[in-house]
Design an enzyme around this catalytic site. Structure first.
Site, PDB file in Angstrom:
ATOM      1  N   GLU A 201       6.389   0.563  -3.577  1.00 50.40           N
ATOM      2  CA  GLU A 201       6.172   0.181  -2.184  1.00 50.40           C
ATOM      3  C   GLU A 201       4.672   0.230  -1.875  1.00 50.40           C
ATOM      4  O   GLU A 201       4.141  -0.557  -1.109  1.00 50.40           O
ATOM      5  CB  GLU A 201       6.916   1.154  -1.261  1.00 50.40           C
ATOM      6  CG  GLU A 201       6.809   0.781   0.195  1.00 50.40           C
ATOM      7  CD  GLU A 201       6.867   1.969   1.131  1.00 50.40           C
ATOM      8  OE1 GLU A 201       5.800   2.511   1.484  1.00 50.40           O
ATOM      9  OE2 GLU A 201       7.989   2.349   1.519  1.00 50.40           O
TER      10      GLU A 201
ATOM     11  N   SER B  69       6.839   7.230   0.504  1.00 48.37           N
ATOM     12  CA  SER B  69       7.696   6.763  -0.603  1.00 48.37           C
ATOM     13  C   SER B  69       6.845   5.912  -1.549  1.00 48.37           C
ATOM     14  O   SER B  69       6.205   4.957  -1.110  1.00 48.37           O
ATOM     15  CB  SER B  69       8.831   5.884  -0.081  1.00 48.37           C
ATOM     16  OG  SER B  69       9.591   6.557   0.881  1.00 48.37           O
TER      17      SER B  69
ATOM     18  N   ARG C  86      10.521  -3.662   4.105  1.00 52.18           N
ATOM     19  CA  ARG C  86       9.175  -3.364   3.557  1.00 52.18           C
ATOM     20  C   ARG C  86       8.455  -4.642   3.107  1.00 52.18           C
ATOM     21  O   ARG C  86       7.703  -4.636   2.146  1.00 52.18           O
ATOM     22  CB  ARG C  86       9.252  -2.388   2.371  1.00 52.18           C
ATOM     23  CG  ARG C  86       9.813  -1.010   2.711  1.00 52.18           C
ATOM     24  CD  ARG C  86       8.912  -0.255   3.678  1.00 52.18           C
ATOM     25  NE  ARG C  86       9.283   1.135   3.810  1.00 52.18           N
ATOM     26  CZ  ARG C  86      10.180   1.613   4.699  1.00 52.18           C
ATOM     27  NH1 ARG C  86      10.778   0.797   5.552  1.00 52.18           N
ATOM     28  NH2 ARG C  86      10.436   2.903   4.753  1.00 52.18           N
TER      29      ARG C  86
HETATM   30  P1  FAD Z   1      -3.482   1.053   4.699  1.00 51.34           P
HETATM   31  O1  FAD Z   1      -2.970   1.979   3.652  1.00 51.34           O
HETATM   32  O2  FAD Z   1      -4.881   1.202   5.117  1.00 51.34           O
HETATM   33  O3  FAD Z   1      -3.227  -0.443   4.231  1.00 51.34           O
HETATM   34  C1  FAD Z   1      -1.965  -0.837   3.738  1.00 51.34           C
HETATM   35  C2  FAD Z   1      -2.030  -2.330   3.363  1.00 51.34           C
HETATM   36  O4  FAD Z   1      -2.253  -3.114   4.533  1.00 51.34           O
HETATM   37  C3  FAD Z   1      -3.199  -2.649   2.429  1.00 51.34           C
HETATM   38  O5  FAD Z   1      -2.774  -3.704   1.597  1.00 51.34           O
HETATM   39  C4  FAD Z   1      -4.294  -3.120   3.374  1.00 51.34           C
HETATM   40  O6  FAD Z   1      -5.205  -3.997   2.760  1.00 51.34           O
HETATM   41  C5  FAD Z   1      -3.485  -3.815   4.452  1.00 51.34           C
HETATM   42  N1  FAD Z   1      -4.073  -3.753   5.793  1.00 51.34           N
HETATM   43  C6  FAD Z   1      -4.343  -2.630   6.506  1.00 51.34           C
HETATM   44  N2  FAD Z   1      -4.801  -2.956   7.733  1.00 51.34           N
HETATM   45  C7  FAD Z   1      -4.840  -4.306   7.795  1.00 51.34           C
HETATM   46  C8  FAD Z   1      -5.234  -5.248   8.788  1.00 51.34           C
HETATM   47  N3  FAD Z   1      -5.686  -4.868   9.989  1.00 51.34           N
HETATM   48  N4  FAD Z   1      -5.147  -6.564   8.507  1.00 51.34           N
HETATM   49  C9  FAD Z   1      -4.707  -6.978   7.289  1.00 51.34           C
HETATM   50  N5  FAD Z   1      -4.316  -6.142   6.310  1.00 51.34           N
HETATM   51  C10 FAD Z   1      -4.380  -4.808   6.558  1.00 51.34           C
HETATM   52  N6  FAD Z   1       5.886   3.709   5.802  1.00 51.34           N
HETATM   53  C11 FAD Z   1       7.051   3.316   6.369  1.00 51.34           C
HETATM   54  O7  FAD Z   1       7.315   2.113   6.507  1.00 51.34           O
HETATM   55  N7  FAD Z   1       7.965   4.223   6.825  1.00 51.34           N
HETATM   56  C12 FAD Z   1       7.759   5.549   6.713  1.00 51.34           C
HETATM   57  O8  FAD Z   1       8.606   6.335   7.135  1.00 51.34           O
HETATM   58  C13 FAD Z   1       6.543   6.002   6.105  1.00 51.34           C
HETATM   59  N8  FAD Z   1       6.312   7.315   5.966  1.00 51.34           N
HETATM   60  C14 FAD Z   1       5.151   7.731   5.383  1.00 51.34           C
HETATM   61  C15 FAD Z   1       4.927   9.104   5.249  1.00 51.34           C
HETATM   62  C16 FAD Z   1       3.761   9.565   4.682  1.00 51.34           C
HETATM   63  C17 FAD Z   1       3.537  11.050   4.562  1.00 51.34           C
HETATM   64  C18 FAD Z   1       2.781   8.642   4.239  1.00 51.34           C
HETATM   65  C19 FAD Z   1       1.496   9.139   3.661  1.00 51.34           C
HETATM   66  C20 FAD Z   1       2.998   7.285   4.349  1.00 51.34           C
HETATM   67  C21 FAD Z   1       4.189   6.809   4.914  1.00 51.34           C
HETATM   68  N9  FAD Z   1       4.469   5.438   5.051  1.00 51.34           N
HETATM   69  C22 FAD Z   1       5.625   5.021   5.660  1.00 51.34           C
HETATM   70  C23 FAD Z   1       3.521   4.430   4.530  1.00 51.34           C
HETATM   71  C24 FAD Z   1       2.381   4.093   5.515  1.00 51.34           C
HETATM   72  O9  FAD Z   1       2.238   5.099   6.490  1.00 51.34           O
HETATM   73  C25 FAD Z   1       2.611   2.767   6.226  1.00 51.34           C
HETATM   74  O10 FAD Z   1       2.741   1.733   5.298  1.00 51.34           O
HETATM   75  C26 FAD Z   1       1.475   2.423   7.178  1.00 51.34           C
HETATM   76  O11 FAD Z   1       1.783   1.283   7.940  1.00 51.34           O
HETATM   77  C27 FAD Z   1       0.148   2.168   6.460  1.00 51.34           C
HETATM   78  O12 FAD Z   1      -0.863   2.078   7.432  1.00 51.34           O
HETATM   79  P2  FAD Z   1      -2.387   2.230   7.054  1.00 51.34           P
HETATM   80  O13 FAD Z   1      -3.180   1.882   8.259  1.00 51.34           O
HETATM   81  O14 FAD Z   1      -2.637   3.567   6.481  1.00 51.34           O
HETATM   82  O15 FAD Z   1      -2.521   1.104   5.961  1.00 51.34           O
HETATM   83  N1  EPU Z   2      17.687  11.791  -1.968  1.00 50.17           N
HETATM   84  C1  EPU Z   2      17.926  12.575  -3.079  1.00 50.17           C
HETATM   85  N2  EPU Z   2      16.863  13.232  -3.637  1.00 50.17           N
HETATM   86  C2  EPU Z   2      15.614  13.145  -3.137  1.00 50.17           C
HETATM   87  C3  EPU Z   2      15.371  12.336  -2.011  1.00 50.17           C
HETATM   88  C4  EPU Z   2      16.429  11.650  -1.439  1.00 50.17           C
HETATM   89  O1  EPU Z   2      19.044  12.679  -3.539  1.00 50.17           O
HETATM   90  O2  EPU Z   2      14.715  13.777  -3.696  1.00 50.17           O
HETATM   91  C5  EPU Z   2      18.837  11.089  -1.346  1.00 50.17           C
HETATM   92  C6  EPU Z   2      19.578  11.973  -0.354  1.00 50.17           C
HETATM   93  O3  EPU Z   2      20.944  11.693  -0.476  1.00 50.17           O
HETATM   94  C7  EPU Z   2      19.107  11.460   0.986  1.00 50.17           C
HETATM   95  C8  EPU Z   2      18.870   9.984   0.706  1.00 50.17           C
HETATM   96  O4  EPU Z   2      18.378   9.950  -0.630  1.00 50.17           O
HETATM   97  O5  EPU Z   2      20.068  11.641   1.977  1.00 50.17           O
HETATM   98  C9  EPU Z   2      17.872   9.313   1.647  1.00 50.17           C
HETATM   99  O6  EPU Z   2      16.693  10.109   1.713  1.00 50.17           O
HETATM  100  P1  EPU Z   2      15.736  10.042   2.984  1.00 50.17           P
HETATM  101  O7  EPU Z   2      16.537  10.145   4.236  1.00 50.17           O
HETATM  102  O8  EPU Z   2      14.637  11.021   2.778  1.00 50.17           O
HETATM  103  O9  EPU Z   2      15.205   8.583   2.958  1.00 50.17           O
HETATM  104  P2  EPU Z   2      14.602   7.670   1.786  1.00 50.17           P
HETATM  105  O10 EPU Z   2      15.570   6.562   1.542  1.00 50.17           O
HETATM  106  O11 EPU Z   2      14.208   8.494   0.622  1.00 50.17           O
HETATM  107  C10 EPU Z   2      13.454   6.029   3.417  1.00 50.17           C
HETATM  108  C11 EPU Z   2      12.112   5.403   3.564  1.00 50.17           C
HETATM  109  C12 EPU Z   2      11.148   6.361   4.223  1.00 50.17           C
HETATM  110  C13 EPU Z   2      11.692   6.718   5.589  1.00 50.17           C
HETATM  111  C14 EPU Z   2      13.055   7.362   5.413  1.00 50.17           C
HETATM  112  C15 EPU Z   2      13.718   7.663   6.734  1.00 50.17           C
HETATM  113  C16 EPU Z   2      11.900   3.784   1.790  1.00 50.17           C
HETATM  114  C17 EPU Z   2      11.282   3.438   0.494  1.00 50.17           C
HETATM  115  N3  EPU Z   2      11.613   4.988   2.276  1.00 50.17           N
HETATM  116  O12 EPU Z   2      13.307   7.101   2.502  1.00 50.17           O
HETATM  117  O13 EPU Z   2       9.895   5.701   4.380  1.00 50.17           O
HETATM  118  O14 EPU Z   2      10.828   7.603   6.268  1.00 50.17           O
HETATM  119  O15 EPU Z   2      13.922   6.465   4.690  1.00 50.17           O
HETATM  120  O16 EPU Z   2      14.208   6.497   7.289  1.00 50.17           O
HETATM  121  O17 EPU Z   2      12.624   2.971   2.363  1.00 50.17           O
HETATM  122  C18 EPU Z   2       7.815   5.280   3.309  1.00 50.17           C
HETATM  123  O18 EPU Z   2       8.122   4.090   3.356  1.00 50.17           O
HETATM  124  O19 EPU Z   2       6.722   5.681   2.863  1.00 50.17           O
HETATM  125  C19 EPU Z   2       8.766   6.268   3.818  1.00 50.17           C
HETATM  126  C20 EPU Z   2       8.540   7.571   3.788  1.00 50.17           C
END
Ligand code: FAD
Ligand code: EPU
Length: 338
Positions: free
Chosen positions: A334, A238, A164
């Site tokens: 994050e 997250s 991240r």
């Molecule tokens: P924004 O929110 O618009 O911007 C994020 C940051 O990047 C800000 O600081 C912004 O200024 C900057 N930025 C955006 N575009 C540019 C650009 N073109 N040039 C320079 N800076 C820029 N993230 C994960 O890593 N893994 C996950 O599994 C994951 N799951 C998610 C699930 C949900 C339901 C949600 C809501 C979010 C999740 N995220 C996850 C977080 C998010 O989706 C990612 O971080 C994604 O890359 C953000 O993209 P965005 O275009 O919405 O960025």
């Molecule tokens: N868990 C709990 N309680 C909860 C949630 C999770 O006990 O309420 C424990 C469970 O044991 C579970 C483990 O945590 O098995 C891991 O949970 P999960 O697989 O949902 O993944 P996470 O570690 O919570 C991370 C990323 C996610 C990404 C998933 C899948 C971060 C901060 N988050 O979540 O990314 O989608 O793994 O790879 O690393 C995001 O960055 O926004 C995001 C959603």
């Protein structure tokens, strides 16, 4: 290019927070981006770049210019027997780009299906899920340097990707606007199904023969079962990162909390599931005013409708304090708090 005044950012952030931008502009092409940088003296202004707004928490009105990147285009730029290099412009929706690659049977991004947001933000935090990160397939990116309005190319190494993390969240913060990203994808895939939930889902679905599409479908099914859809419930995924602690600290916590969830990292530390820590502190599913920790995923903070950014920050601070008090671990956000 139309620079608007006093625009609500509610439709532009997935937390659904109401906040106003003093100025707001949508950029649709590289040319517009260059003109904006050169003519508006961006390095002297307060600016906020937005893609899909899925990783930001707005805590107040933005007293500057919000620049929404909407530059579209996907192009195959090189091909060998084994690999295909695909370049996507920053405003492409990430999941649509992943689907484009899957339709062409190109492997490498399937584990990253359904992550919200745009291509341009993906390198910011080296997006990751289900055992993959973009650094595994990232070739390079082009970004406009805000001070000079020149295009600079960053290689994988130059981006300093980590969990991240990237250079753009650290020493290059607020200095570049990412314009396009190029990925090196595989024609002969080496599928990554090590994440337990993927294996279980494939088994449940009776899938024997792997391809990019079935892995993508499995990832989508897992995500839909766990994570709230921001269209229905405001959130930014997250809220905190999973913290890393030394092995010895993990062993001693495990004596007291035998169920604690942690995974070894390459550098010998243990990455702890922050969701587990937060749940163990009693926050999972708890509603506090207009906010709360999600009932299926404690790590996701949600907006039940009318939350302000400050309310969510306050909840996050309470959660952070209680995790520190119970486990001695500091969890870090994050989400980009603006
Ligand atoms: P924004 O929110 O618009 O911007 C994020 C940051 O990047 C800000 O600081 C912004 O200024 C900057 N930025 C955006 N575009 C540019 C650009 N073109 N040039 C320079 N800076 C820029 N993230 C994960 O890593 N893994 C996950 O599994 C994951 N799951 C998610 C699930 C949900 C339901 C949600 C809501 C979010 C999740 N995220 C996850 C977080 C998010 O989706 C990612 O971080 C994604 O890359 C953000 O993209 P965005 O275009 O919405 O960025
Ligand atoms: N868990 C709990 N309680 C909860 C949630 C999770 O006990 O309420 C424990 C469970 O044991 C579970 C483990 O945590 O098995 C891991 O949970 P999960 O697989 O949902 O993944 P996470 O570690 O919570 C991370 C990323 C996610 C990404 C998933 C899948 C971060 C901060 N988050 O979540 O990314 O989608 O793994 O790879 O690393 C995001 O960055 O926004 C995001 C959603």
């Amino acid at each position: 290019m139309n620079i608007q005044q006093n625009i609500s950012l509610k439709p532009y952030n997935t937390f659904g927070i109401e906040a106003k931008a003093k100025e707001f502009v949508v950029i649709n092409s590289l040319e517009e981006l260059s003109i904006l940088c050169a003519a508006f003296n961006l390095s002297e202004r307060k600016i906020l770049i937005l893609g899909g707004g899925s990783n930001v928490l707005l805590t107040q009105d933005f007293d500057g210019m919000v620049i929404k990147i909407n530059i579209k285009g996907i192009e195959i730029i090189k091909e060998t027997n084994e690999h295909v290099w695909v370049k996507a412009m920053a405003g492409e929706v990430w999941h649509e780009f992943v689907m484009y690659c899957i339709d062409k049977n190109l492997a490498g991004l399937e584990n990253l299906s359904l992550i919200p947001g745009c291509v341009g933000a993906a390198p910011m935090q080296n997006i990751g899920a289900y055992g993959a990160e973009i650094k595994n397939t990232f070739e390079s990116l082009d970004a406009i340097e805000i001070e000079t309005a020149e295009i600079k190319t960053f290689s994988n190494v130059a981006c300093k990707f980590g969990y991240r993390e990237s250079i753009f969240k650290n020493e290059a913060k607020n200095k570049y606007i990412i314009a396009s990203v190029t990925f090196k994808l595989n024609k002969n895939p080496n599928f990554n199904t090590s994440y337990g939930a993927i294996q279980q889902t494939l088994e449940k679905q009776g899938i024997k023969e792997l391809n990019v599409k079935v892995i993508s479908d499995a990832v989508i099914a897992i995500r839909e079962s766990k994570l709230p859809n921001p269209k229905e419930l405001g959130n930014a995924g997250s809220f905190f990162k999973n913290p890393e602690i030394p092995q010895a600290q993990f062993e001693s916590l495990k004596l007291q909390y035998p169920d604690i969830v942690g995974y070894p990292t390459q550098n010998g530390n243990i990455k702890i599931a922050a969701g587990w820590l937060i749940e163990a502190c009693g926050w999972k599913g708890k509603i506090v005013g207009n906010t709360g920790s999600h009932k299926h995923q404690a790590l996701v903070l949600v907006n039940y409708g009318n939350a302000t950014g400050s309310e969510i920050v306050n909840l996050a601070m309470e959660i952070q304090k209680s995790v520190k008090a119970k486990f001695g671990i500091t969890i870090q956000p994050e989400v980009n708090i603006i």
